[in-house]
Design a protein around this motif. Structure first.
Motif, mmCIF file in Angstrom:
data_model
loop_
_atom_site.group_PDB
_atom_site.id
_atom_site.type_symbol
_atom_site.label_atom_id
_atom_site.label_comp_id
_atom_site.label_asym_id
_atom_site.label_seq_id
_atom_site.Cartn_x
_atom_site.Cartn_y
_atom_site.Cartn_z
ATOM 1 N N UNK A 1 70.149 89.122 41.856
ATOM 2 C CA UNK A 1 69.502 88.256 42.701
ATOM 3 C C UNK A 1 67.829 88.115 42.623
ATOM 4 N N UNK A 2 67.461 86.857 42.194
ATOM 5 C CA UNK A 2 65.912 86.784 41.901
ATOM 6 C C UNK A 2 65.023 86.678 43.101
ATOM 7 N N UNK A 3 65.773 86.453 44.114
ATOM 8 C CA UNK A 3 64.605 86.459 45.457
ATOM 9 C C UNK A 3 64.770 87.591 46.050
ATOM 10 N N UNK A 4 63.681 88.072 46.017
ATOM 11 C CA UNK A 4 63.481 89.623 46.673
ATOM 12 C C UNK A 4 62.426 89.657 47.903
ATOM 13 N N UNK A 5 61.967 88.643 48.087
ATOM 14 C CA UNK A 5 61.036 88.568 49.373
ATOM 15 C C UNK A 5 61.847 87.865 50.574
ATOM 16 N N UNK A 6 61.457 88.229 51.677
ATOM 17 C CA UNK A 6 61.905 87.488 52.913
ATOM 18 C C UNK A 6 61.527 86.338 53.069
ATOM 19 N N UNK A 7 62.559 85.168 53.642
ATOM 20 C CA UNK A 7 62.143 84.079 53.813
ATOM 21 C C UNK A 7 62.116 83.460 55.356
ATOM 22 N N UNK A 8 62.529 84.357 56.188
ATOM 23 C CA UNK A 8 62.543 84.095 57.838
ATOM 24 C C UNK A 8 62.389 85.671 58.359
ATOM 25 N N UNK A 9 60.976 86.024 58.978
ATOM 26 C CA UNK A 9 60.671 87.290 59.343
ATOM 27 C C UNK A 9 61.035 88.284 58.150
ATOM 28 N N UNK A 10 61.986 89.078 58.664
ATOM 29 C CA UNK A 10 62.319 90.076 57.701
ATOM 30 C C UNK A 10 63.577 90.006 56.909
#
Length: 318
Positions: A14-23
C-alpha cells in the motif's frame, strides 16, 4: 464475514501511508514493487472533505521541463511616451546635418543611433519572469491567495483553509472572466492578431516549430548570407546610388501622416528603429525625417547601412 482488502492483497504494498480524512486513510493504491513511491498530503480540491494525496517517486527523475525565463521589457506608458517626445522636441537636428558635412552614410547612422539612444535612456525597463506552466489569467493576487492556502494547510488551520479556498474560487472565476473580456475586446476593436494569440493560449496550442532545424544557427545563417549575396561579391562599390531624371519633393505632412499610421507590432527595419517609436513621435520626427529623405533623393543615394544589414540579418526559422 468480509475480509479487509489489505489482507487479501498482502503480497502487494500500500503506497498511501498518510491519512486522507482526519486520522483515517481512505485512499488505497497498491503495487507489487515495494518502496517506489512516497505519499504527501495536499489541500482538498473544491469543497471536498478529504485531502488530496500526491504520490512522488523516490527515485530521481530526469524531467525535461523548461526553465524559468527572465525577460527585460520596456514599459511604455503615458509618462514615458511624453518624456520621449520631449527629448525629441528639444533636440537641435541641424547639428547632425552640419557636423556630417555631406556624408549621407554618417548622417543616417548618426540619426538612427541617436534615436535608439533616446529610447534606451528615457523608456524605463522591467524584468519579468516567464513560467512555462502559468496560465494567462493567473495574476499575482491569485498566486498569493494560493500560497496562503498552502501555508494554512501546513499549519493545520482548517478554518483558514476553508476561507482561502472560497476566496480562491471567487478570484479564479473573476480572473478568467477578465481575461475572456480582454480577448473579446480585441475582436471588437479589430485587433485580430492579439485576439487569435489569446485564443491559442487559452486552448493550449503550442507555437509552430521552426521549419529549419540546425545545430548551429550562427553558422547556418552565415551560409545563407554567403549564398544570397553571391551576386554582390563582384560589386566593388560600397555605396549604392540611384539614377533618376525627375526631381521628387518630400512633403512633411504626408511623412508625419505615414509615421502616425505605422503598425507598432511590425519588425524593425535595417536601422533597428521600432515602429512604436516612429508612431508615437511622428510629429516630433516628421521634420528631420523629411529633410533626411529629401537629401537622399536629391543625391540619388541609398545609405550603406540600409543595404549591408539587409544582407546580413538572416535568421533561421524567420
Amino acid at each position: 464475514m468480509s475480509v479487509p482488502l489489505l489482507y487479501r492483497l498482502e503480497h502487494l504494498e500500500q503506497y498511501v501511508t498518510t491519512p486522507t480524512r482526519l486520522d483515517r486513510t481512505l485512499d488505497l493504491c497498491f503495487g507489487n514493487i515495494p518502496g517506489v513511491y512516497v505519499s504527501k498530503p495536499r489541500p482538498p480540491l473544491g469543497r471536498s472533505d478529504h485531502n488530496v494525496i500526491l504520490l512522488l517517486p523516490k527515485y530521481r527523475q530526469k524531467l525535461k521541463t523548461e526553465d524559468i525565463q527572465t525577460k527585460t521589457i520596456q514599459v511604455w506608458n503615458d509618462d514615458s511616451v511624453d518624456a520621449l517626445r520631449g527629448c525629441k522636441e528639444i533636440t537641435d537636428w541641424e547639428i547632425f546635418f552640419q557636423s556630417c558635412e555631406g556624408d549621407l552614410n554618417l548622417l543616417t547612422d548618426s540619426i538612427s543611433s541617436y534615436l535608439s539612444f533616446c529610447v534606451d535612456a528615457v523608456i524605463p525597463t522591467q524584468q519579468v519572469k516567464l513560467y512555462p506552466n502559468n496560465k494567462p489569467w493567473v495574476t499575482k493576487d491569485l498566486k498569493q491567495c494560493l500560497n496562503n492556502k498552502k501555508v494554512a494547510f501546513l499549519q493545520g488551520d482548517k478554518h483558514r483553509v476553508k476561507q482561502y479556498n472560497s476566496e480562491l474560487r471567487r478570484k479564479t472565476r473573476l480572473a478568467k472572466l477578465h481575461y475572456k473580456n480582454k480577448v473579446e475586446e480585441k475582436f471588437t476593436t479589430g485587433n485580430a492578431r492579439e485576439a487569435w494569440q489569446g485564443l491559442n493560449t487559452m486552448m493550449g496550442r503550442a507555437q509552430k516549430p521552426a521549419l529549419i532545424q540546425c545545430s548551429d544557427p550562427a553558422t547556418f545563417a552565415e551560409q545563407l548570407n554567403i549564398y544570397y549575396s553571391r551576386f554582390d561579391r563582384t560589386h566593388t562599390q560600397n555605396d549604392w546610388t540611384l539614377t533618376s531624371s525627375s526631381s521628387i519633393t518630400v512633403d512633411k505632412r504626408k511623412v508625419t501622416s505615414i509615421l502616425g499610421r505605422i503598425n507598432p507590432h511590425k519588425a524593425s527595419g535595417p536601422d533597428r528603429l521600432r515602429g512604436k517609436v516612429l508612431r508615437e513621435c511622428s510629429v516630433q520626427l516628421g521634420d528631420v525625417i523629411t529633410q533626411l529623405f529629401q537629401h537622399l533623393l536629391d543625391s540619388s543615394f541609398v545609405p550603406r547601412m540600409w543595404t549591408y544589414r539587409c544582407r546580413r540579418n538572416l535568421t533561421p526559422g524567420r
